[in-house]
Scaffold this motif. Structure first.
Motif, PDB file in Angstrom:
ATOM      1  N   ASP A   1       0.778  -1.357   0.273  1.00 11.57           N
ATOM      2  CA  ASP A   1      -0.101  -0.072   0.157  1.00 11.57           C
ATOM      3  C   ASP A   1       0.855   1.189   0.143  1.00 11.57           C
ATOM      4  OD1 ASP A   1      -2.713  -0.795  -0.193  1.00 11.57           O
ATOM      5  OD2 ASP A   1      -2.788  -0.773   1.879  1.00 11.57           O
ATOM      6  N   GLY A   2       0.771   1.884  -0.862  1.00 11.68           N
ATOM      7  CA  GLY A   2       1.197   3.531  -0.802  1.00 11.68           C
ATOM      8  C   GLY A   2       2.522   3.502  -1.759  1.00 11.68           C
TER       9      GLY A   2
ATOM     10  N   SER B   1       6.519   6.704 -13.861  1.00 11.39           N
ATOM     11  CA  SER B   1       6.438   6.301 -15.438  1.00 11.39           C
ATOM     12  C   SER B   1       6.119   7.889 -16.381  1.00 11.39           C
ATOM     13  CB  SER B   1       4.954   5.504 -15.543  1.00 11.39           C
ATOM     14  OG  SER B   1       3.899   6.298 -15.688  1.00 11.39           O
ATOM     15  N   ALA B   2       6.211   7.779 -17.439  1.00 11.36           N
ATOM     16  CA  ALA B   2       6.117   8.838 -18.297  1.00 11.36           C
ATOM     17  C   ALA B   2       4.551   9.583 -18.062  1.00 11.36           C
ATOM     18  CB  ALA B   2       6.398   8.503 -19.664  1.00 11.36           C
ATOM     19  N   LEU B   3       3.581   8.571 -17.650  1.00 13.09           N
ATOM     20  CA  LEU B   3       2.392   9.376 -17.397  1.00 13.09           C
ATOM     21  C   LEU B   3       2.278   9.659 -16.011  1.00 13.09           C
ATOM     22  CD1 LEU B   3       2.205   6.657 -19.509  1.00 13.09           C
ATOM     23  CD2 LEU B   3      -0.405   6.771 -19.000  1.00 13.09           C
ATOM     24  N   GLY B   4       3.294   9.635 -15.233  1.00 17.57           N
ATOM     25  CA  GLY B   4       3.269   9.889 -13.914  1.00 17.57           C
ATOM     26  C   GLY B   4       3.323   8.765 -13.058  1.00 17.57           C
ATOM     27  N   PRO B   5       3.022   9.062 -11.715  1.00 16.93           N
ATOM     28  CA  PRO B   5       3.512   7.828 -10.695  1.00 16.93           C
ATOM     29  C   PRO B   5       1.983   6.885 -10.764  1.00 16.93           C
ATOM     30  CG  PRO B   5       2.900   9.849  -9.413  1.00 16.93           C
ATOM     31  CD  PRO B   5       3.107  10.220 -10.805  1.00 16.93           C
ATOM     32  N   TRP B   6       2.310   5.774 -10.498  1.00 16.33           N
ATOM     33  CA  TRP B   6       1.330   4.542 -10.160  1.00 16.33           C
ATOM     34  C   TRP B   6       1.478   4.142  -8.912  1.00 16.33           C
ATOM     35  CZ3 TRP B   6      -1.886   2.888 -14.224  1.00 16.33           C
ATOM     36  CH2 TRP B   6      -1.828   3.076 -15.467  1.00 16.33           C
TER      37      TRP B   6
ATOM     38  N   VAL C   1      -2.842   2.415  -9.421  1.00 14.89           N
ATOM     39  CA  VAL C   1      -3.969   3.397  -9.836  1.00 14.89           C
ATOM     40  C   VAL C   1      -2.701   4.811 -10.390  1.00 14.89           C
ATOM     41  CG1 VAL C   1      -5.609   5.016  -8.715  1.00 14.89           C
ATOM     42  CG2 VAL C   1      -5.583   2.955  -8.229  1.00 14.89           C
ATOM     43  N   GLN C   2      -3.193   5.272 -11.155  1.00 14.03           N
ATOM     44  CA  GLN C   2      -2.603   6.257 -11.796  1.00 14.03           C
ATOM     45  C   GLN C   2      -3.608   7.673 -11.941  1.00 14.03           C
ATOM     46  OE1 GLN C   2      -2.117   8.913 -14.339  1.00 14.03           O
ATOM     47  NE2 GLN C   2      -0.340   9.093 -12.774  1.00 14.03           N
TER      48      GLN C   2
ATOM     49  N   HIS D   1      -4.343  10.513 -14.929  1.00 12.90           N
ATOM     50  CA  HIS D   1      -5.035  10.112 -16.255  1.00 12.90           C
ATOM     51  C   HIS D   1      -6.091   9.160 -15.832  1.00 12.90           C
ATOM     52  CE1 HIS D   1      -1.915  11.210 -18.953  1.00 12.90           C
ATOM     53  NE2 HIS D   1      -1.151  11.171 -17.881  1.00 12.90           N
ATOM     54  N   GLU D   2      -6.505   9.093 -14.355  1.00  7.17           N
ATOM     55  CA  GLU D   2      -7.733   8.191 -13.823  1.00  7.17           C
ATOM     56  C   GLU D   2      -7.811   7.016 -14.399  1.00  7.17           C
ATOM     57  OE1 GLU D   2     -11.478  10.299 -13.242  1.00  7.17           O
ATOM     58  OE2 GLU D   2     -10.470  12.240 -14.362  1.00  7.17           O
ATOM     59  N   LEU D   3      -6.583   6.239 -14.319  1.00  5.58           N
ATOM     60  CA  LEU D   3      -6.460   4.836 -14.891  1.00  5.58           C
ATOM     61  C   LEU D   3      -6.306   3.973 -13.552  1.00  5.58           C
ATOM     62  CD1 LEU D   3      -3.925   5.545 -17.564  1.00  5.58           C
ATOM     63  CD2 LEU D   3      -6.285   5.053 -17.974  1.00  5.58           C
TER      64      LEU D   3
END
Ligand SMILES: [Zn+2]
Ligand SMILES: [Zn+2]
Length: 347
Positions: free
Chosen positions: A171-172, A177-182, A198-199, A202-204
């Motif tokens: 947890d946490g 990544s290039a999209l931001g942190p997961w 969870v990213q 990009h709400e992924l």
């Protein structure tokens, strides 16, 4: 997956392919050998040093690694671009090639450390087999079906070796990544090692086998006190995490309308829990008999029969913990379950 192995682990690499989800993120469709489901999704995510690969498909035949490479090539990527393998959970279809990839490449492996449910098979196949025989007997499985429920072939053949993580997915924890942190969310139930990623920008969410277009039945029993309770809590955890606009599942296409998707999984979970409870209205029964009453016994080689016994054991554990059901042991060492309260519906 956990259960009977496919008839053959060989796959057709031509069935592998990649689809761009959005810039810097591909879904890799990797064929697997089971009749009941024909692929698993891996995901390739760009980062400053190369590619993060999320899940990797089964081992079991040289064609499996060829399929992974084919899928990467379809995204104009090479296996050598992969710097990190991130494992949503330690089942053969998601982690099978991990040890082989580590032998071939200097990769960092990220996974949840509660991996005994699978790696104990590779460490001690005979001991695990005997333990599964005992669990199946206690659940009331007839002698003729115990072998099918206790087999360890699926893990032994479909996993290329023990691939302990260099980095724990707890947890946490965040992975850049290039999209931001997961961000990691622990979501046990389907397996003790299950996580979602969870990213938020990009709400992924990459959700492994927690969510899918079809409800995934399997819950791993024998490793944690209350797998069904954990699974129920995991649905609530992913709902509370946003919820994301798009989920990227371990099987099937990406899915939107995530609120409704989670709600449908929660409703199906509750329906199946109710079927197990109501099966005891007929009278006390072993888990095997309850599974037969609630879901049908199926054939001995049937993956569904395996999954139904597993989920029934887990649901009965949850009902016992909630004092709706009590557990006794009969002379043969089988657990028998009964309702604790008058089951007659209110008039
Ligand atoms: Zn799984
Ligand atoms: Zn899976």
């Amino acid at each position: 997956m956990s259960g009977p192995p496919p008839a053959s682990w060989a796959v057709d690499p031509d069935q592998a392919g990649a689809r761009l989800v959005q810039d810097g993120l591909w879904r890799l469709r990797i064929p697997v050998g089971w009749e009941q489901f024909d692929h698993v999704n891996a995901y390739a995510i760009e980062h400053s040093g190369g590619i993060l690969l999320v899940d990797c498909g089964t081992a079991g035949d040289p064609s499996c690694a060829m399929a992974l490479e084919r899928a990467l090539a379809d995204a104009d990527l090479r296996l050598e671009d992969v710097t990190d393998l991130i494992v949503t959970h330690v089942h053969s279809d998601h982690v099978g090639l991990a040890a082989e990839l580590r032998r071939r490449l200097p990769i960092t492996i990220w996974a949840h450390p509660y991996d005994d449910h699978t790696y104990s098979v590779l460490e001690d196949p005979q001991g695990t087999y005997e333990r599964r025989v005992e669990l199946a007997r206690r659940a009331g499985a007839p002698e003729g079906r115990i072998e099918a429920f206790a087999t360890v072939r699926e893990e032994l053949e479909g996993i290329s070796g023990i691939a302990k993580p260099n980095r724990p997915l707890l947890d946490g924890v965040e992975i850049d990544s290039a999209l931001g942190p997961w961000r990691v969310i622990e979501t046990p139930g389907h397996s003790p090692s299950h996580v979602c990623l969870v990213q938020p920008d990009h709400e992924l969410a990459i959700v492994g086998d927690l969510l899918c277009a079809a409800y995934i039945i399997w819950m791993e029993y024998g490793w944690t006190p209350d797998p069904a309770g954990e699974q129920r809590n995991s649905f609530a955890r992913i709902a509370a995490a946003g919820p994301p606009a798009l989920v990227l599942p371990g099987h099937g296409r990406p899915l939107g309308e995530v609120d409704a998707l989670v709600a449908s999984h929660q409703a199906e979970f509750a329906r199946r829990l109710g079927l197990v409870r109501d099966a005891l209205i007929e009278g006390p029964a072993t888990a095997y008999e309850v599974a037969d009453r609630a879901f049908g016994a199926g054939s001995a080689e049937d993956v569904l029969a395996f999954e139904h016994l597993g989920e029934t054991v887990c649901f009965l554990r949850l009902l016992t913990r909630e004092h709706a059901v009590a557990q006794d042991q009969d002379d043969g060492g089988r657990n028998r379950f009964r309702l604790t309260a008058d089951p007659a519906p209110a008039q």
